[in-house]
Design a protein around this motif. Structure first.
Motif, PDB file in Angstrom:
ATOM      1  N   ARG A  89      54.136  59.007  56.486  1.00 31.39           N
ATOM      2  CA  ARG A  89      53.878  59.148  57.912  1.00 31.39           C
ATOM      3  C   ARG A  89      54.985  59.968  58.578  1.00 31.39           C
ATOM      4  O   ARG A  89      54.724  60.776  59.451  1.00 31.39           O
ATOM      5  CB  ARG A  89      53.785  57.791  58.586  1.00 31.39           C
ATOM      6  CG  ARG A  89      52.497  57.093  58.321  1.00 31.39           C
ATOM      7  CD  ARG A  89      52.424  55.842  59.148  1.00 31.39           C
ATOM      8  NE  ARG A  89      51.991  54.779  58.281  1.00 31.39           N
ATOM      9  CZ  ARG A  89      52.020  53.510  58.602  1.00 31.39           C
ATOM     10  NH1 ARG A  89      52.463  53.129  59.758  1.00 31.39           N
ATOM     11  NH2 ARG A  89      51.577  52.608  57.762  1.00 31.39           N
ATOM     12  N   GLN A  90      56.204  59.741  58.145  1.00 32.15           N
ATOM     13  CA  GLN A  90      57.329  60.479  58.720  1.00 32.15           C
ATOM     14  C   GLN A  90      57.209  61.977  58.443  1.00 32.15           C
ATOM     15  O   GLN A  90      57.388  62.804  59.327  1.00 32.15           O
ATOM     16  CB  GLN A  90      58.651  59.959  58.174  1.00 32.15           C
ATOM     17  CG  GLN A  90      59.863  60.628  58.794  1.00 32.15           C
ATOM     18  CD  GLN A  90      61.161  60.043  58.272  1.00 32.15           C
ATOM     19  OE1 GLN A  90      61.173  59.345  57.254  1.00 32.15           O
ATOM     20  NE2 GLN A  90      62.236  60.324  58.967  1.00 32.15           N
ATOM     21  N   ASN A  91      56.858  62.345  57.229  1.00 34.53           N
ATOM     22  CA  ASN A  91      56.689  63.766  56.898  1.00 34.53           C
ATOM     23  C   ASN A  91      55.505  64.376  57.634  1.00 34.53           C
ATOM     24  O   ASN A  91      55.566  65.513  58.079  1.00 34.53           O
ATOM     25  CB  ASN A  91      56.519  63.975  55.397  1.00 34.53           C
ATOM     26  CG  ASN A  91      57.832  63.901  54.660  1.00 34.53           C
ATOM     27  OD1 ASN A  91      58.896  64.081  55.246  1.00 34.53           O
ATOM     28  ND2 ASN A  91      57.776  63.613  53.377  1.00 34.53           N
ATOM     29  N   ARG A  92      54.438  63.629  57.785  1.00 35.17           N
ATOM     30  CA  ARG A  92      53.291  64.130  58.533  1.00 35.17           C
ATOM     31  C   ARG A  92      53.662  64.322  59.996  1.00 35.17           C
ATOM     32  O   ARG A  92      53.233  65.278  60.634  1.00 35.17           O
ATOM     33  CB  ARG A  92      52.098  63.186  58.402  1.00 35.17           C
ATOM     34  CG  ARG A  92      51.459  63.221  57.029  1.00 35.17           C
ATOM     35  CD  ARG A  92      50.131  62.495  57.001  1.00 35.17           C
ATOM     36  NE  ARG A  92      50.195  61.180  57.592  1.00 35.17           N
ATOM     37  CZ  ARG A  92      50.058  60.035  56.932  1.00 35.17           C
ATOM     38  NH1 ARG A  92      49.837  60.042  55.639  1.00 35.17           N
ATOM     39  NH2 ARG A  92      50.128  58.879  57.545  1.00 35.17           N
ATOM     40  N   PHE A  93      54.454  63.426  60.546  1.00 33.45           N
ATOM     41  CA  PHE A  93      54.884  63.525  61.936  1.00 33.45           C
ATOM     42  C   PHE A  93      55.722  64.777  62.157  1.00 33.45           C
ATOM     43  O   PHE A  93      55.557  65.488  63.136  1.00 33.45           O
ATOM     44  CB  PHE A  93      55.666  62.274  62.341  1.00 33.45           C
ATOM     45  CG  PHE A  93      56.203  62.320  63.732  1.00 33.45           C
ATOM     46  CD1 PHE A  93      55.371  62.130  64.821  1.00 33.45           C
ATOM     47  CD2 PHE A  93      57.557  62.545  63.959  1.00 33.45           C
ATOM     48  CE1 PHE A  93      55.858  62.172  66.111  1.00 33.45           C
ATOM     49  CE2 PHE A  93      58.058  62.594  65.238  1.00 33.45           C
ATOM     50  CZ  PHE A  93      57.215  62.399  66.325  1.00 33.45           C
ATOM     51  N   ARG A  94      56.641  65.037  61.226  1.00 30.15           N
ATOM     52  CA  ARG A  94      57.509  66.209  61.345  1.00 30.15           C
ATOM     53  C   ARG A  94      56.694  67.479  61.277  1.00 30.15           C
ATOM     54  O   ARG A  94      56.920  68.459  61.835  1.00 30.15           O
ATOM     55  CB  ARG A  94      58.557  66.221  60.236  1.00 30.15           C
ATOM     56  CG  ARG A  94      59.603  65.189  60.431  1.00 30.15           C
ATOM     57  CD  ARG A  94      60.645  65.329  59.365  1.00 30.15           C
ATOM     58  NE  ARG A  94      61.525  64.181  59.425  1.00 30.15           N
ATOM     59  CZ  ARG A  94      62.270  63.777  58.426  1.00 30.15           C
ATOM     60  NH1 ARG A  94      62.243  64.431  57.284  1.00 30.15           N
ATOM     61  NH2 ARG A  94      63.051  62.747  58.558  1.00 30.15           N
TER      62      ARG A  94
END
Length: 93
Positions: free
Chosen positions: A88-93
């Motif tokens: 989720r963090q990588n998708r958010f970035r």
């Protein structure tokens, strides 16, 4: 996500085994009987080669995944495809 190259019979057997294991409790030990150990335990139901290194006292997920990638079964690589699933963090970035 690792896609394994299993025969339909082995796939069905693995699915049946996983269904049988639903609700079975296991103790979690950080270095020994951890998620890597449990993954190897389940996959070894249909894979003849050991997935955990015998030379180490502990087990890590990367050990299991490296071993999976190195195994051939029925004359072909056991791992058909590896897909990276973004967090989720990588998708958010």
């Amino acid at each position: 996500e690792y896609e394994l190259s299993l025969s339909p019979e082995r796939t069905a057997f693995l699915v049946d085994h996983i269904w049988e294991m639903i609700g079975v409790g296991n103790r979690y030990y950080f270095a020994v009987q951890n998620c890597a150990y449990r993954i190897a335990e389940v996959v070894n139901v249909v894979v003849d080669e050991p997935l955990l290194p015998r030379s180490k006292f502990w087990s890590t997920p990367v050990d299991v995944f490296r071993r999976l990638s190195a195994i051939e079964q029925d004359g072909r690589p056991l791992v058909r495809r590896i897909d990276r699933l973004a967090s989720r963090q990588n998708r958010f970035r």
